[in-house]
Design an enzyme around this catalytic site. Structure first.
Site, PDB file in Angstrom:
ATOM      1  N   TYR A   1     -15.700   3.812  -0.951  1.00  0.00           N
ATOM      2  CA  TYR A   1     -16.497   3.967   0.132  1.00  0.00           C
ATOM      3  C   TYR A   1     -17.799   4.753  -0.111  1.00  0.00           C
ATOM      4  O   TYR A   1     -18.511   4.662   0.671  1.00  0.00           O
ATOM      5  CB  TYR A   1     -15.421   5.187   1.049  1.00  0.00           C
ATOM      6  CG  TYR A   1     -14.593   4.594   1.711  1.00  0.00           C
ATOM      7  CD1 TYR A   1     -14.548   4.152   3.119  1.00  0.00           C
ATOM      8  CD2 TYR A   1     -13.160   4.391   1.327  1.00  0.00           C
ATOM      9  CE1 TYR A   1     -13.485   3.424   3.695  1.00  0.00           C
ATOM     10  CE2 TYR A   1     -12.116   3.828   2.010  1.00  0.00           C
ATOM     11  CZ  TYR A   1     -12.275   3.241   3.280  1.00  0.00           C
ATOM     12  OH  TYR A   1     -11.312   2.709   3.880  1.00  0.00           O
TER      13      TYR A   1
ATOM     14  N   LYS B   1     -10.163  -3.872   1.981  1.00  0.00           N
ATOM     15  CA  LYS B   1     -10.829  -3.360   0.738  1.00  0.00           C
ATOM     16  C   LYS B   1     -10.116  -2.865  -0.400  1.00  0.00           C
ATOM     17  O   LYS B   1      -8.950  -2.493   0.148  1.00  0.00           O
ATOM     18  CB  LYS B   1     -12.095  -2.359   0.939  1.00  0.00           C
ATOM     19  CG  LYS B   1     -11.839  -1.251   1.975  1.00  0.00           C
ATOM     20  CD  LYS B   1     -10.389  -0.268   1.767  1.00  0.00           C
ATOM     21  CE  LYS B   1     -10.451   0.340   0.454  1.00  0.00           C
ATOM     22  NZ  LYS B   1      -9.288   1.407   0.554  1.00  0.00           N
TER      23      LYS B   1
HETATM   24  P1  NAD Z   1       1.112   0.181   2.100  1.00  0.00           P
HETATM   25  O1  NAD Z   1       1.843   0.640   0.626  1.00  0.00           O
HETATM   26  O2  NAD Z   1       1.650   1.089   3.107  1.00  0.00           O
HETATM   27  O3  NAD Z   1       1.616  -1.211   2.528  1.00  0.00           O
HETATM   28  C1  NAD Z   1       1.542  -2.318   1.561  1.00  0.00           C
HETATM   29  C2  NAD Z   1       2.532  -3.617   1.970  1.00  0.00           C
HETATM   30  O4  NAD Z   1       2.553  -4.567   1.312  1.00  0.00           O
HETATM   31  C3  NAD Z   1       3.768  -3.190   2.397  1.00  0.00           C
HETATM   32  O5  NAD Z   1       4.028  -3.762   3.846  1.00  0.00           O
HETATM   33  C4  NAD Z   1       4.597  -3.650   1.261  1.00  0.00           C
HETATM   34  O6  NAD Z   1       5.913  -4.181   1.692  1.00  0.00           O
HETATM   35  C5  NAD Z   1       3.696  -4.834   1.097  1.00  0.00           C
HETATM   36  N1  NAD Z   1       3.951  -5.504  -0.388  1.00  0.00           N
HETATM   37  C6  NAD Z   1       4.227  -6.908  -0.520  1.00  0.00           C
HETATM   38  N2  NAD Z   1       4.333  -7.088  -1.937  1.00  0.00           N
HETATM   39  C7  NAD Z   1       4.319  -5.747  -2.476  1.00  0.00           C
HETATM   40  C8  NAD Z   1       4.417  -5.297  -3.770  1.00  0.00           C
HETATM   41  N3  NAD Z   1       4.566  -5.902  -4.920  1.00  0.00           N
HETATM   42  N4  NAD Z   1       4.312  -3.992  -4.010  1.00  0.00           N
HETATM   43  C9  NAD Z   1       4.006  -2.922  -3.217  1.00  0.00           C
HETATM   44  N5  NAD Z   1       4.041  -3.438  -1.654  1.00  0.00           N
HETATM   45  C10 NAD Z   1       4.023  -4.738  -1.478  1.00  0.00           C
HETATM   46  O7  NAD Z   1      -0.194   0.104   1.604  1.00  0.00           O
HETATM   47  P2  NAD Z   1      -1.496   0.288   2.663  1.00  0.00           P
HETATM   48  O8  NAD Z   1      -2.129   1.722   2.659  1.00  0.00           O
HETATM   49  O9  NAD Z   1      -1.161  -0.387   3.944  1.00  0.00           O
HETATM   50  O10 NAD Z   1      -2.735  -0.480   2.011  1.00  0.00           O
HETATM   51  C11 NAD Z   1      -2.707  -1.915   2.166  1.00  0.00           C
HETATM   52  C12 NAD Z   1      -4.106  -2.617   1.831  1.00  0.00           C
HETATM   53  O11 NAD Z   1      -5.109  -1.917   2.936  1.00  0.00           O
HETATM   54  C13 NAD Z   1      -4.821  -2.028   0.459  1.00  0.00           C
HETATM   55  O12 NAD Z   1      -5.762  -3.075   0.058  1.00  0.00           O
HETATM   56  C14 NAD Z   1      -5.667  -0.958   0.931  1.00  0.00           C
HETATM   57  O13 NAD Z   1      -6.730  -0.598  -0.096  1.00  0.00           O
HETATM   58  C15 NAD Z   1      -6.139  -1.216   2.450  1.00  0.00           C
HETATM   59  N6  NAD Z   1      -6.493   0.063   3.261  1.00  0.00           N
HETATM   60  C16 NAD Z   1      -7.493   0.221   3.833  1.00  0.00           C
HETATM   61  C17 NAD Z   1      -7.751   1.374   4.754  1.00  0.00           C
HETATM   62  C18 NAD Z   1      -9.268   1.430   5.385  1.00  0.00           C
HETATM   63  O14 NAD Z   1      -9.302   2.536   5.947  1.00  0.00           O
HETATM   64  N7  NAD Z   1      -9.757   0.322   5.431  1.00  0.00           N
HETATM   65  C19 NAD Z   1      -6.826   2.426   4.831  1.00  0.00           C
HETATM   66  C20 NAD Z   1      -5.700   1.959   4.066  1.00  0.00           C
HETATM   67  C21 NAD Z   1      -5.351   1.039   3.352  1.00  0.00           C
END
Ligand code: NAD
Length: 371
Positions: free
Chosen positions: A224, A139
């Site tokens: 949410y 999401k």
């Molecule tokens: P994060 O920044 O920790 O991870 C992002 C990943 O994408 C990294 O591995 C990064 O290297 C990669 N990436 C590739 N291209 C990129 C770019 N151009 N810029 C930045 N990163 C890049 O983020 P996250 O917290 O893991 O979030 C990722 C997704 O998961 C989002 O859509 C977020 O909304 C979702 N999320 C959902 C929940 C949930 O509870 N459902 C919780 C956290 C995050």
């Protein structure tokens, strides 16, 4: 109904799994291998190995007994090495963003799970669908309504399932709130207050860049609250009004909002007040009904969630959200060849329409009709 294509590929992977039962019992003891007796474990590939993939989904994939971490897609070779070692992932199941499309030929992978920054979901869902893989996507599913529609269309045309990682639909406190409110156990719901915000850290992160996040706290955590107002009422909102909050940190909030409030009316006359912020630590759902009330706080993060009603404490099991979500989704898929409809791409699209409506209302100062 599953299409011929999706049924065929499911049956193919199922027969592949059953054929592999000849492996030795010592290998079977390894949780990362695809079989438990004759039952197929679904192979999932995570795309993007950031904090959510690492700290939650990978953990879930070692705990669920009907799926496992079969592959990874990453742009960072050191992560590929680290994950391969930790999760016993063969080299042939490791991809980068350029050669990702070759996953089409990999029979170990049943489902591709997109965990990238929001604006990248569209591209990778389309590529996964083209590769003939079922797709889970985090999401918010996209950064525009048009993208969400295209993602649904691409998956339909490819005959693959599309699901959005709405983990709370599988979480016991949330399910109890849905039951109490949708079944009117406490009478008609007439008011919902829903707030989710946190004080964001690193000013350089993608969540603060509109081109990657699509917006600020509304897209990230306000979603949410939108979800909650829909699963509490069991209805779709009629209209929305909204206001951006003041920008108090002018360096950090150059392209996305710092906070936002909105108001919605639902067909059964429930009114909803929502608030989302990257400055205030707040997390709460309050439901007021004719004969009582329900409150969850914390309501949306990984838990433990905590709830009360006017009749006392809510007693529900504390679970690992991502494990129960993946377990339930894979169970349904194994049994019916479809993902659960309540966390489908269409559900994600409904949220996208509302999120965009909230932004339009805040930008224009107008009451925006959502039906
Ligand atoms: P994060 O920044 O920790 O991870 C992002 C990943 O994408 C990294 O591995 C990064 O290297 C990669 N990436 C590739 N291209 C990129 C770019 N151009 N810029 C930045 N990163 C890049 O983020 P996250 O917290 O893991 O979030 C990722 C997704 O998961 C989002 O859509 C977020 O909304 C979702 N999320 C959902 C929940 C949930 O509870 N459902 C919780 C956290 C995050």
């Amino acid at each position: 109904m599953p299409t011929n294509h999706s049924r065929r590929s499911f049956l193919q992977t199922l027969s592949l799994g059953v054929g592999s039962t000849l492996v030795t019992s010592s290998i079977l003891a390894n949780k990362n291998l695809p079989l438990v007796k004759n039952q197929k474990k679904l192979g999932i590939a995570l795309v993007g190995l950031g904090s959510y993939a690492k700290n939650q989904l990978a953990v879930a994939l070692t705990q669920a007994d009907n799926c496992y971490l079969a592959g990874i897609v990453t742009g960072t070779s050191s992560k590929a090495e680290e994950w391969a070692k930790k999760y016993n992932i063969p080299q042939k199941n490791i991809y980068n963003y350029q050669n990702f499309d070759q996953i089409a030929n990999n029979k170990d992978i049943d489902i591709v799970y997109i965990v990238l920054p929001n604006s990248m979901h569209h591209e990778f869902v389309l590529r996964a669908a083209k590769a003939g893989k079922h797709v889970m996507c985090e999401k918010p599913m996209s950064v525009s309504v048009k993208q969400a529609e295209e993602m649904i269309k691409a998956c339909k045309e490819a005959g693959v399932q599309l699901g959005i990682g709405y983990r709370l639909h599988f979480e016991p406190f949330t399910k109890e709130v849905m039951r109490l409110s949708q079944q009117k156990v406490l009478g008609d719901v007439h008011f919902v207050q829903t707030n989710f915000g946190f004080n964001i850290g690193d000013p350089a992160q993608w969540r603060l860049k509109k081109e990657l996040a699509g917006g600020g706290p509304l897209m990230d955590v306000g979603i949410y609250c939108v979800q909650a107002s829909r699963y509490v009422t069991g209805e779709e909102p009629l209209w929305v009004t909204a206001q951006f909050g003041p920008v108090t940190d002018k360096e950090r909030f150059t392209t996305v909002e710092e906070s936002i409030s909105w108001q919605m009316q639902f067909p059964g006359n429930a009114m909803v007040n929502g608030f989302s912020s990257y400055k205030s630590n707040i997390e709460q759902l309050y439901v007021s009904a004719n004969n009582g009330w329900i409150q969850l706080s914390p309501a949306y993060s990984y838990g433990p969630l905590k709830g009360r009603t006017n009749q006392g404490e809510m007693n529900q099991p504390v679970v690992h959200h991502q494990t129960v979500m993946l377990q339930a989704i894979c169970k349904e898929f194994i049994e019916t060849n479809t993902f659960p409809s309540h966390t489908s791409g269409e559900e994600g699209l409904r949220d996208m329409r509302i999120l965009m409506g909230i932004y339009e209302a805040a930008r224009t100062g107008k009451k925006i009709n959502l039906v």
